[in-house]
Design an enzyme around this catalytic site. Structure first.
Site, mmCIF file in Angstrom:
data_model
loop_
_atom_site.group_PDB
_atom_site.id
_atom_site.type_symbol
_atom_site.label_atom_id
_atom_site.label_comp_id
_atom_site.label_asym_id
_atom_site.label_seq_id
_atom_site.Cartn_x
_atom_site.Cartn_y
_atom_site.Cartn_z
ATOM 1 N N ASP A 155 -14.147 -58.191 42.357
ATOM 2 C CA ASP A 155 -15.168 -57.428 43.062
ATOM 3 C C ASP A 155 -16.070 -58.399 43.826
ATOM 4 O O ASP A 155 -15.617 -59.460 44.268
ATOM 5 C CB ASP A 155 -15.955 -56.558 42.076
ATOM 6 N N SER A 156 -17.347 -58.069 43.968
ATOM 7 C CA SER A 156 -18.250 -58.903 44.760
ATOM 8 C C SER A 156 -18.408 -60.306 44.190
ATOM 9 O O SER A 156 -18.645 -61.264 44.940
ATOM 10 C CB SER A 156 -19.623 -58.230 44.869
ATOM 11 N N LEU A 157 -18.293 -60.457 42.876
ATOM 12 C CA LEU A 157 -18.434 -61.777 42.268
ATOM 13 C C LEU A 157 -17.298 -62.700 42.696
ATOM 14 O O LEU A 157 -17.491 -63.907 42.855
ATOM 15 C CB LEU A 157 -18.472 -61.656 40.739
#
Length: 365
Positions: A155-157
């Protein structure tokens, strides 16, 4: 520990910034059917003949030219890019639009050039029309593909969301400008291992539940098979060259980082059970796709670490000997990226730790 990771929608800008020794000009695109043949890429792209189209963050294109300048043909109103020549970043293109962007004043000779998409823009389709040489120069045979391949799912991480920010408080514009997948732990780890890679990361998406329960009709798995994220039903066709021996899955932050809202169809227990079931099914999908020789590395962190470990234990007990669990060590991470995401320093620390862990695995490169 449970961290207050936050996420907001990223608004794209309509401006363009060039840093370094770069100028903007227009030029003819390469001859049709030459783009794919003239560049090396490991990303999920769709070959349109005179352009390559794509959506995922971190997609990169590598080429070789002879001469004193190189042009980069793009059609992209949403994403940002870094341009690297001979290993050094010489320009950053911000929402470049439809144009050919020139890097001139190079020493007359042979140069390697690399274009990399910095951020995640799942609402848009990007198009690359190839590299062109300045007058008197030539586009040379593309670089050789690396023998190692790694796929990162997240995801965004994993996308590097806001990792270059100097503050946790960010507007959508600031998130877009400070996100750089090319300095994420995924890209850093792959380069340290001299591997080609894909960063198939989608901000805000979870295995079964998205951030704060948003868009409940879809989740990360809705989009995994696509090349173009904003095209419903799109399916990326593997050209047969993508055969990763390692797939790293880091999904779960969005499933569990926010409390359940009234009206969501979960209890804490049923969400955990659905997450484990979907996670196991996703690993089986990867196993079927890539075969028994590929190592599947499931990453556990924060409130979902125990669930991931349980899934891995169950699959190992059922005979899958090439699925492994990695407990992400967040010691000394400062989470000073936008909205409590990993900072650039955090990504470097995680790349150190992941590279070290992978060194002890019997991966069949």
């Amino acid at each position: 520990m449970t961290l207050p990771w936050l996420r907001m929608l990223v608004a794209s800008a309509a401006s363009m910034v060039l840093l370094g020794t770069s100028a903007v000009a227009t030029a003819a695109a390469p001859d049709k059917d030459s783009v794919a043949a003239s560049v090396h890429t490991a990303g999920r792209v769709k070959d349109g003949g005179d352009v390559l189209r794509y959506s995922w963050p971190g997609v990169y294109f590598e080429g070789r030219i002879r001469g004193t300048g190189v042009g980069i043909v793009l059609d992209d109103p949403a994403a940002d890019y870094d341009v690297q020549v001979d290993g050094a970043t010489v320009a950053t293109l911000v929402t470049p639009g439809k144009a050919t962007h020139w890097v001139n004043g190079l020493r007359d000779g042979v140069h390697t050039v690399r274009l990399v998409k910095r951020n995640d823009t799942p609402w848009a389709t990007s198009a690359f029309g190839g590299f062109v040489a300045a007058p008197g120069g030539a586009v040379l045979a593309r670089p050789t593909a690396r023998s190692r391949q790694i796929e990162f799912v997240g995801d965004s991480l994993t996308a590097g969301y806001g990792n270059l920010s100097a503050s946790r408080d960010c507007t959508g514009e600031q998130v877009a400008r400070t996100t750089n997948a090319d300095v994420s732990y995924a890209a850093l780890t792959a380069r340290r291992l001299r591997a080609d890679y894909q960063i198939n990361a989608y901000s805000g998406r979870g295995m079964v539940r998205n951030y704060n329960g948003g868009s409940p009709e879809e989740n990360y798995r809705t989009f995994y098979d696509r090349a173009l994220l904003n095209v419903p039903g799109d399916v990326w066709q593997n050209p047969g060259t993508w055969r990763p021996r390692l797939v790293v899955v880091h999904l779960g932050t969005n499933d569990f980082s926010t409390p359940l809202n009234p009206g969501e169809p979960w209890t804490d227990e049923s969400l955990a059970a659905a997450y484990r079931s979907a996670y196991s099914g996703f690993l089986q999908k990867l196993r079927t796709r890539y075969g028994p020789g590929t190592t599947l590395l499931a990453v556990g962190a924060g409130p979902f670490a125990g669930h991931v470990e349980q899934v891995v234990q169950e699959r190992t007990g059922a005979g899958d000997r090439r699925v492994r669990y990695w407990r992400l060590d967040d010691t000394n991470l400062d989470y000073t990226g936008c909205h409590w995401h990993y900072s650039a320093q955090d990504h470097r620390l995680l790349a150190d730790r992941l590279t070290s862990f992978l060194g002890d695995l019997p991966i069949r490169w």
